[in-house]
Design an enzyme around this catalytic site. Structure first.
Site, PDB file in Angstrom:
ATOM      1  N   ASP A 238      15.759  27.382  -7.571  1.00  0.00           N
ATOM      2  CA  ASP A 238      16.491  26.568  -8.542  1.00  0.00           C
ATOM      3  C   ASP A 238      17.722  27.321  -9.041  1.00  0.00           C
ATOM      4  OD1 ASP A 238      17.052  24.373 -10.109  1.00  0.00           O
ATOM      5  OD2 ASP A 238      15.231  24.478 -11.317  1.00  0.00           O
TER       6      ASP A 238
ATOM      7  N   ARG B   7      13.147  18.982  -8.604  1.00  0.00           N
ATOM      8  CA  ARG B   7      13.815  19.805  -9.616  1.00  0.00           C
ATOM      9  C   ARG B   7      12.956  19.844 -10.869  1.00  0.00           C
ATOM     10  NH1 ARG B   7      19.783  18.161 -12.153  1.00  0.00           N
ATOM     11  NH2 ARG B   7      19.672  19.359 -14.097  1.00  0.00           N
ATOM     12  N   ASP B   8      12.685  21.045 -11.376  1.00  0.00           N
ATOM     13  CA  ASP B   8      12.038  21.215 -12.677  1.00  0.00           C
ATOM     14  C   ASP B   8      13.130  21.548 -13.678  1.00  0.00           C
ATOM     15  OD1 ASP B   8      10.815  22.187 -15.005  1.00  0.00           O
ATOM     16  OD2 ASP B   8       9.111  23.026 -13.915  1.00  0.00           O
TER      17      ASP B   8
ATOM     18  N   TYR C 217      24.758  19.888  -5.986  1.00  0.00           N
ATOM     19  CA  TYR C 217      23.478  19.347  -5.550  1.00  0.00           C
ATOM     20  C   TYR C 217      23.304  19.558  -4.044  1.00  0.00           C
ATOM     21  CZ  TYR C 217      22.401  16.742  -9.876  1.00  0.00           C
ATOM     22  OH  TYR C 217      22.072  16.387 -11.148  1.00  0.00           O
TER      23      TYR C 217
ATOM     24  N   GLY D 174      10.805  25.598 -15.056  1.00  0.00           N
ATOM     25  CA  GLY D 174      10.504  26.269 -13.796  1.00  0.00           C
ATOM     26  C   GLY D 174      11.756  26.634 -13.024  1.00  0.00           C
TER      27      GLY D 174
ATOM     28  N   GLU E 273      14.716  14.227  -9.405  1.00  0.00           N
ATOM     29  CA  GLU E 273      15.621  14.269  -8.248  1.00  0.00           C
ATOM     30  C   GLU E 273      14.944  14.849  -7.006  1.00  0.00           C
ATOM     31  OE1 GLU E 273      19.734  14.704 -10.845  1.00  0.00           O
ATOM     32  OE2 GLU E 273      18.766  16.512 -10.081  1.00  0.00           O
TER      33      GLU E 273
ATOM     34  N   ASP F 203      27.844  11.106 -16.462  1.00  0.00           N
ATOM     35  CA  ASP F 203      26.856  10.746 -15.442  1.00  0.00           C
ATOM     36  C   ASP F 203      26.586   9.247 -15.368  1.00  0.00           C
ATOM     37  OD1 ASP F 203      26.403  13.281 -14.478  1.00  0.00           O
ATOM     38  OD2 ASP F 203      24.766  13.700 -15.860  1.00  0.00           O
ATOM     39  N   ARG F 204      26.452   8.586 -16.527  1.00  0.00           N
ATOM     40  CA  ARG F 204      25.970   7.204 -16.548  1.00  0.00           C
ATOM     41  C   ARG F 204      27.010   6.305 -17.218  1.00  0.00           C
ATOM     42  NH1 ARG F 204      22.091  10.545 -18.045  1.00  0.00           N
ATOM     43  NH2 ARG F 204      22.189  10.022 -20.260  1.00  0.00           N
TER      44      ARG F 204
ATOM     45  N   ARG G 176      30.160  11.364  -7.133  1.00  0.00           N
ATOM     46  CA  ARG G 176      29.216  12.473  -7.210  1.00  0.00           C
ATOM     47  C   ARG G 176      27.915  11.993  -6.592  1.00  0.00           C
ATOM     48  NH1 ARG G 176      27.173  16.296 -11.194  1.00  0.00           N
ATOM     49  NH2 ARG G 176      26.118  16.716  -9.221  1.00  0.00           N
TER      50      ARG G 176
ATOM     51  N   ARG H 220      26.809  27.005 -10.239  1.00  0.00           N
ATOM     52  CA  ARG H 220      26.683  26.171  -9.046  1.00  0.00           C
ATOM     53  C   ARG H 220      27.741  26.579  -8.022  1.00  0.00           C
ATOM     54  NH1 ARG H 220      25.243  20.224 -11.763  1.00  0.00           N
ATOM     55  NH2 ARG H 220      23.205  20.880 -12.563  1.00  0.00           N
TER      56      ARG H 220
END
Length: 469
Positions: free
Chosen positions: A324, A293-294, A402, A298, A278, A151-152, A118, A368
């Site tokens: 966004d 990116r907020d 993304y 936002g 990001e 993700d991590r 990713r 997305r």
């Protein structure tokens, strides 16, 4: 001499000739073997296919190409002097976007050895463009791809391969251990930034030409993270933005100036009520602009621009064409955060041209999916939602993800301006599809001032895979 003696004599002569001939043949074989050993002894191990390897010697690029001929690798070298990517030019004037690359990694990975990845992004030197990506330490359609929606993890690494190629163990280069990353080239060597470690104490490891040169420790102990796209280089200095702190509230944001892999200066932004994550950064006329990116509140994108001394300005894109996801329908914008549907978000980008702005965004306002490029001629400073150009990239019925910016410097293109480009991640698998894995392919476009076309370039893989059944 009687007949028997004649026969014995002739036979002896033939035997001697045969022995001499055999010895000559053995000597010839030994000579060829010794010659081949001398020729190939100092070369790299034979590879199963052709490949190019770039090394660095005293600020000179050495482009080594291995050509496979009859299972023998012959090495050719061509030295190319390093340059400084000045970054002093302005962005090229453009009227649309031409397709640049598509790797089809998921489609190929149904049958071939392709990494689960990713956060892919693209960055270019003065010689080449490469796709960087965060692997999960696993291949598609394999048992270790299970659970890669996370993700991590300690298994994630930053790797790179030539742009447009599916990322596999056979064409990819290890860069750093990382679950958040950035990379860029200053004209001499690649700078890579890889963040790994626990959420409450992660460390960014900086490498220059593959050698560790510096580290940055988490200063708020709350998921130190960086761009997931290329850093930006101007006159030998490279710049990146990092975030540390809550993803849904006020966090801390720093700009770092890096030279030859060493941090030489940093500034923490004074940005109350702003949220930066990001960031997608690019050079323009000697300065850096980042669109971010907020994830707090936002649905429009925050920006920060700064010079080489890290003197900065901050704001939000004012346009009523919101960039966004999730976001409300287009309407009246604001030069501060637009609150409706402002929570959460997605990495994205925009390119500023005076008061105008090219906005890249998903087609869907709440998922997305889809992607489009919109030109708002007054959108950087104006709050209306009028735009004059829309170019389709991915249909709303297909998954996206993304997106981020990258540039091609004049030293690569031969133009007298900096060419703006962007990439789009095409996420497949979990959480939206019935698979055990999450991965993605990517597509990229570059700005041109000539004819272009809108279409849909989706990922295109047919799911589920064998491992998912």
């Amino acid at each position: 001499m009687n007949p028997n003696q004649k026969i014995i004599t002739i036979g002896s002569i033939c035997m001697v000739i045969g022995i001499v001939s055999l010895m000559l043949q053995i000597g010839n074989i030994i000579s060829i073997w010794v010659s081949h050993s001398i020729q190939t002894g100092n070369q790299h191990q034979a590879e199963p296919c052709n490949q190019s390897i770039i090394t660095y010697e005293n600020n000179t690029w050495v482009n080594q190409t291995y050509v496979n001929i009859s299972n023998t690798n012959f090495l050719t070298e061509k030295a190319v002097a390093s340059v400084t990517l000045a970054g002093n030019s302005s962005l090229c004037p453009i009227s649309g976007w031409a397709v640049y690359s598509k790797d089809n990694g998921i489609r190929i990975g149904s049958k071939g050895d392709v990494f689960v990845i990713r956060e892919p992004f693209i960055s270019c030197s003065h010689l080449e463009c490469r796709t960087f990506f965060l692997t999960q330490g696993a291949l598609l359609n394999d048992k270790h791809s299970n659970g890669t929606v996370k993700d991590r993890s300690p298994y994630r690494t930053l790797m790179s391969c030539p742009v447009g190629e599916a990322p596999s163990p056979y064409n990819s280069r290890f860069e750093s251990v990382a679950w958040s990353a950035s990379a860029c080239h200053d004209g001499t060597s690649w700078l890579t930034i890889g963040i790994s470690g626990p959420d409450n104490g992660a460390v960014a490891v900086l490498k220059y030409n593959g050698i560790i040169t510096d580290t940055i420790k988490s200063w708020r102990n709350n998921i130190l993270r960086t761009q997931e796209s290329e850093c930006a280089c101007v006159n030998g200095s490279c710049f990146t933005v990092m975030t540390d702190g809550p993803s849904n509230g006020q966090a801390s944001y720093k700009i770092f100036k890096i030279e030859k892999g060493k941090v030489v200066k940093s500034v923490e932004l004074n940005a109350p009520n702003y949220h930066y994550e990001e960031c997608s950064c690019y050079p323009d006329a000697g300065e850096i602009t980042c669109v971010c990116r907020d994830n707090w509140h936002g649905s429009n994108r925050p920006w920060v621009s700064f010079n080489q001394n890290l003197e900065y300005q901050i704001g939000y894109i004012c346009s009523g064409v919101f960039g966004d996801n999730p976001r409300p329908n287009d309407g009246t914008g604001s030069c501060g955060p637009v609150s409706p549907n402002g929570a959460y978000g997605i990495k994205g980008f925009s390119f500023k041209y005076g008061n105008g702005v090219w906005i890249g965004r998903t087609k869907s306002t709440n998922s997305r999916s889809g992607f489009e490029m919109i030109w708002d001629p007054n959108g950087w400073t104006g709050t209306d939602s009028n735009f004059s150009v829309k170019q389709d990239i991915v249909a709303i019925t297909d998954w996206s993800g993304y997106s981020g910016s990258f540039v091609q410097h004049p030293e690569l293109t031969g133009l007298d301006c900096i060419r703006p480009c962007f990439w789009v991640e095409l996420i497949r698998g979990r959480p939206k599809e019935s698979t055990i894995w999450t991965s993605g392919s990517s597509i990229s476009f570059c700005g041109v001032n000539s004819d272009t076309v809108g279409w849909s370039w989706p990922d295109g893989a047919e799911l589920p895979f064998t491992i998912d059944k």
